[in-house]
Design a protein around this motif. Structure first.
Motif, short mmCIF file in Angstrom:
data_model
loop_
_atom_site.label_atom_id
_atom_site.label_comp_id
_atom_site.label_asym_id
_atom_site.label_seq_id
_atom_site.Cartn_x
_atom_site.Cartn_y
_atom_site.Cartn_z
N VAL A 49 55.30 54.17 40.89
CA VAL A 49 56.61 54.17 40.23
C VAL A 49 56.71 52.99 39.26
O VAL A 49 57.18 53.14 38.13
N TYR A 53 57.05 53.05 35.26
CA TYR A 53 58.17 52.36 34.63
C TYR A 53 57.69 51.46 33.49
O TYR A 53 58.27 51.47 32.40
N THR A 58 59.34 57.05 32.37
CA THR A 58 60.35 57.45 33.35
C THR A 58 61.71 57.61 32.69
O THR A 58 61.95 57.12 31.58
N TRP A 62 65.36 56.37 37.53
CA TRP A 62 64.43 57.05 38.42
C TRP A 62 63.65 56.07 39.28
O TRP A 62 63.44 56.30 40.46
N THR A 63 63.25 54.97 38.69
CA THR A 63 62.44 53.99 39.41
C THR A 63 63.20 53.41 40.59
O THR A 63 62.68 53.35 41.72
#
Length: 108
Positions: A49, A53, A58, A62-63
């Motif tokens: 993730v 990022y 992304t 969302w992260t």
């Protein structure tokens, strides 16, 4: 050979769940281990993730959602496992079973 069971499936499943949970605290330990495994998987997900990022691949937010959901889910499962261990030990102690087995009688 011995005939068929007269119990319906729901009652048989109820008996099996009672048998598993009444005499063992192993399901609680399994829950704790699943939480620990999820925490280790969370570290891998966090690396993915964060790399996504910093590569700007992304959507906004969302992260933080991914990291918090995975991390908090694993911590909650581990906490349930720890509390369950305490409850399991209380359950074993409340049964009032002796901590030893008498093999021979000294007086008749």
């Amino acid at each position: 050979m011995a005939g068929e069971s007269k119990y319906p499936l729901a009652k048989m499943l109820s008996f099996s769940i009672d048998g598993i949970t009444s005499f063992s605290s192993k399901p609680i330990r399994i829950i704790f281990m699943v939480g620990l495994i999820l925490l280790l998987i969370d570290i891998g997900v966090a690396v993915y993730v964060l790399s996504a990022y910093f590569a700007h691949k992304t959507i906004s937010g969302w992260t933080s959602i991914m990291m918090s959901v995975w991390f908090l889910g694993s911590i909650i499962l581990m906490s349930i496992g720890i509390v369950g261990e305490y409850i399991g030990k209380i359950f074993i102690e409340v049964k009032h079973r002796p901590r030893f087995a008498v093999r021979d009688a000294l007086w008749d």
